[in-house]
Enzyme design. Structure first.
Site, PDB file in Angstrom:
ATOM      1  CD  GLU A  18      -2.788   1.234   2.445  1.00 39.71           C
ATOM      2  OE1 GLU A  18      -3.732   2.041   2.430  1.00 39.71           O
ATOM      3  OE2 GLU A  18      -2.608   0.420   3.365  1.00 39.71           O
ATOM      4  CB  CYS A  50      -7.189   3.128   4.483  1.00 39.00           C
ATOM      5  SG  CYS A  50      -7.462   2.269   6.047  1.00 39.00           S
ATOM      6  CG  ASN A  54      -8.910  -2.279   3.148  1.00 43.52           C
ATOM      7  OD1 ASN A  54      -8.193  -3.228   3.438  1.00 43.52           O
ATOM      8  ND2 ASN A  54      -8.885  -1.142   3.835  1.00 43.52           N
ATOM      9  CD  GLU A  55      -8.756  -2.130   7.890  1.00 42.93           C
ATOM     10  OE1 GLU A  55      -7.764  -2.669   8.418  1.00 42.93           O
ATOM     11  OE2 GLU A  55      -9.038  -0.923   8.045  1.00 42.93           O
TER      12      GLU A  55
END
Length: 659
Positions: free
Chosen positions: A25, A249, A381-382
């Site tokens: 990332e 994120c 994501n998450e």
């Protein structure tokens, strides 16, 4: 001391071939300023950043879920003396991304760029590293608008003393990309300096200064952005089976429009559209922009070069649920176009036939007509909750209707327990039984050690685990990062992962990279400055486990002390025994391995008497690495390995088999 007597039993199950992977990332300047070979910050005069107000910090956003304003600051990180620098968009070198800079000189002007210095305590220092005798490649797009004079480029120290010779550039009255090489005449940190000796205006765009020895230099498929070779070699040594990208994120973004747009990251570098990086919220200067010089084309190439399976993560239609309440309506045309269609187009870009698919044709035009063989896709994501589950359901159905063998990854949120986590697993085991569920955790050494048996009782024959982000890193408690104690805890946990490698299909540690004094996360696998990199104790655990893994898991019969954890795998060539001693006493082992070849077995040991010991790297200079694996041998006699396991240590033995 009486040795602990152990005996290998027949294989219990196959080991997942994708067990150990990596996760990239663009956090901690991992891409721009790190893995990207380009040393120039805001290289194409199109930077987009977060506002600098005090109210726009990370915790304010998390508490209020209100994103800060985004501002265009196209000339940030460029300094001009003796001339005027303007941002322009009319008739640029690229129609897709028309931003460029125009410098007007009245006789003697200088334009400088200090490179990536992290934005923390070294903000403002020169950070372009040059080594004497080494070659560096410079390229840029130039156009003259009535300029009469000379233009030179070189790297100099802050006081003006040269680190490279000055080389002359000739600008025509139409856009042209120019290339030249600069040889280091001294070693040190400096700034890029463009010196205008004359009058008139010159337009500039897409400047690149990179080490000539970048990764894949001689391979014609590398037609876009380039990678820093030493960092790729550090990844290669991990023997990763897959690579997750681009996050994290940044997949979701802070607010509508800030989500990751993979289509902005492909094609010629001069055409790529930058985006604000949400990790800029973690420091006051807010100077973090994703240039997308490392985009999806380069990602797929790296996977191919390192023999990794690609695992792209695509936006699910919700902005980061830590930071925002914004989400697309699942029944809207926008969701169909920006989420479902984007996922399908990405698969076409990776795998499609250039003769039939316009996205595959773009891949072929870049230099790779063959498909990349993408087999997995992560959706969100998450993310968590009923709205996410419905969005996942829609995207998964669309993907598998067209590509029935594509494995989909389902997010379980950011925490490894709780109501949202449990609800995701209930759906996975009842409705989405063919998925892999993406679990995340960052917690203390003690918590991680307590999870050694976490997966022992997970149901088999249904959805599998993808441990997509994890580390012995308690983000809520300030602490010294990357200690040997944290690596020891992670190693103990991984013995449990290998024991359950039939239900745990994949794992990837996070974060992967961090720039010294540019980190937004305090605990990372590989640290780097502009000269070199440093492998943490945590990296060495990942490397020891990932590079020494068999295809079958073998249980061990015998009684172990409470503080000793073992894992045994094998293939047709060797046994791979891993042992972690969390205690304060030496343990002696005698492990019966029926097919073991008598003689010396390779032994790799990671040990420190001090659990707080850590490898360290400064803003400049080489690394200090007291925690490093030591290689030796251990005897094998009568088909049994005999070895000592010191306190607070990780050991790996590679025992050849008889044939």
């Amino acid at each position: 001391m009486q040795p602990i007597q152990l005996r290998a039993l027949p294989a219990a199950h196959d080991v997942s071939p994708l067990l150990y992977g990596i996760f990239l990332e663009d956090i901690n300047f991992a891409c721009d300023g790190g893995l990207s070979s380009n040393k120039i910050a805001n290289h194409s005069f199109d930077g987009r950043f977060l506002e600098k107000s005090e109210a726009a910090d990370q915790m304010t956003i998390i508490r209020t879920k209100k994103a800060p304003a985004i501002e265009n600051d196209p000339l940030r990180y460029w300094q001009v003396t003796g001339g005027v620098l303007e941002s322009c968009t009319k008739d640029g070198a690229s129609r897709r991304n028309p931003c460029y800079a125009a410098l007007t000189s009245e006789g003697d002007a200088r334009l400088t760029n200090r490179g990536f210095n992290g934005g923390q305590k070294h903000l403002g220092e020169c950070a372009i590293s040059i080594e004497k005798g080494h070659l560096y490649h410079f390229s840029c797009w130039l156009r003259s608008r009535g300029y009469d004079g000379t233009l030179t480029v070189q790297v100099t120290r802050e006081d003006g003393t040269p680190l490279t010779p000055a080389a002359e550039l000739s600008a025509l009255d139409a856009w042209q990309q120019l290339h030249l090489d600069l040889e280091g005449t001294d070693t040190g940190y400096g700034e890029l300096c463009l010196h205008f000796t004359g009058k008139g205006t010159i337009d500039l765009d897409c400047l690149v200064l990179e080490d000539c020895d970048y990764w894949g230099k001689d391979n014609p498929k590398w037609t876009g952005g380039h990678f820093r070779k030493d960092l790729v070699e550090a990844l290669q040594a991990l023997h990763p089976a897959f690579m997750r990208f681009p996050g994290g994120c940044i997949v979701e973004g802070l607010c509508p429009g800030n989500e990751y747009h993979w289509k902005h990251t492909i094609g010629p570098v001069v055409d790529r559209i930058p985006e604000v990086n949400l990790w800029g919220t973690t420091f006051a200067e807010k100077g973090y922009c994703q240039s997308n010089q490392i985009g999806f084309y380069e990602y797929f190439l790296l996977c191919e070069d390192l023999n990794m399976e690609p695992l792209p993560i695509v936006w699910a239609g919700l902005n980061c649920q830590f930071r925002s309440v914004e989400a697309l309506d699942t029944d809207s045309p926008e969701f169909l176009d920006e989420v479902v269609r984007n996922a399908l187009d990405l698969i076409e870009y990776a795998n499609g036939d250039p003769a039939e698919s316009p996205w595959a044709a773009l891949r072929a035009r870049a230099g790779h007509p063959e498909p990349f063989g993408m087999k997995m896709i992560g959706i969100g994501n998450e993310n968590y909750g009923a709205d996410y589950h419905e969005k996942f359901r829609r995207v998964k159905a669309a993907v598998q209707a067209k590509y029935p063998d594509m494995v989909c990854i389902l997010s379980s949120g950011a925490f490894p327990q709780g109501e949202d986590f449990d609800e995701t697993w209930r759906l996975a085991r009842s409705e989405f039984t063919d998925v892999r569920v993406d679990e995340h955790f960052y917690s203390s050494n003690e918590w991680v050690i307590g999870q050694i048996h976490r997966y022992d009782n997970y149901p088999r024959g249904t959805a599998q685990v993808f441990l997509g982000e994890y580390a012995a890193n308690d983000v809520a408690v300030p602490h010294k990062p990357n200690t040997f104690g944290s690596a020891l805890a992670e190693a103990a946990f991984l013995t449990g992962v290998e024991r359950n490698s039939d239900v745990v299909a994949m794992t990837s540690y996070a974060p992967l990279f961090a720039m010294v004094d540019g980190a937004h996360w305090n605990h990372n696998m590989i640290w780097f400055n502009q000269q070199t990199h440093m492998c943490t104790a945590n990296y060495h655990v990942q490397q020891l486990f990932g590079a020494h893994l068999g295809t079958r898991y073998l249980p061990l019969e015998g009684d172990l002390p409470e503080n000793v954890c073992l894992s045994l795998t094998a293939d047709d060539k060797a046994y791979y025994l891993k042992a972690v001693n969390l205690g304060q006493e030496t343990a002696e082992l005698s492990v019966e391995l029926p097919q073991a070849q008598d003689g010396p077995a390779q032994q790799l040991a990671l040990h420190s008497d001090d659990p707080e010991a850590a490898n360290e790297l400064g803003f400049t200079g080489p690394a200090h690495c007291p925690v490093t694996p030591v290689e030796s041998t251990a005897p094998v006699a009568d088909h049994a390995l005999h070895a000592e396991l010191p306190p607070q240590s990780v050991q790996v033995w590679v025992v050849p088999m008889t044939h």
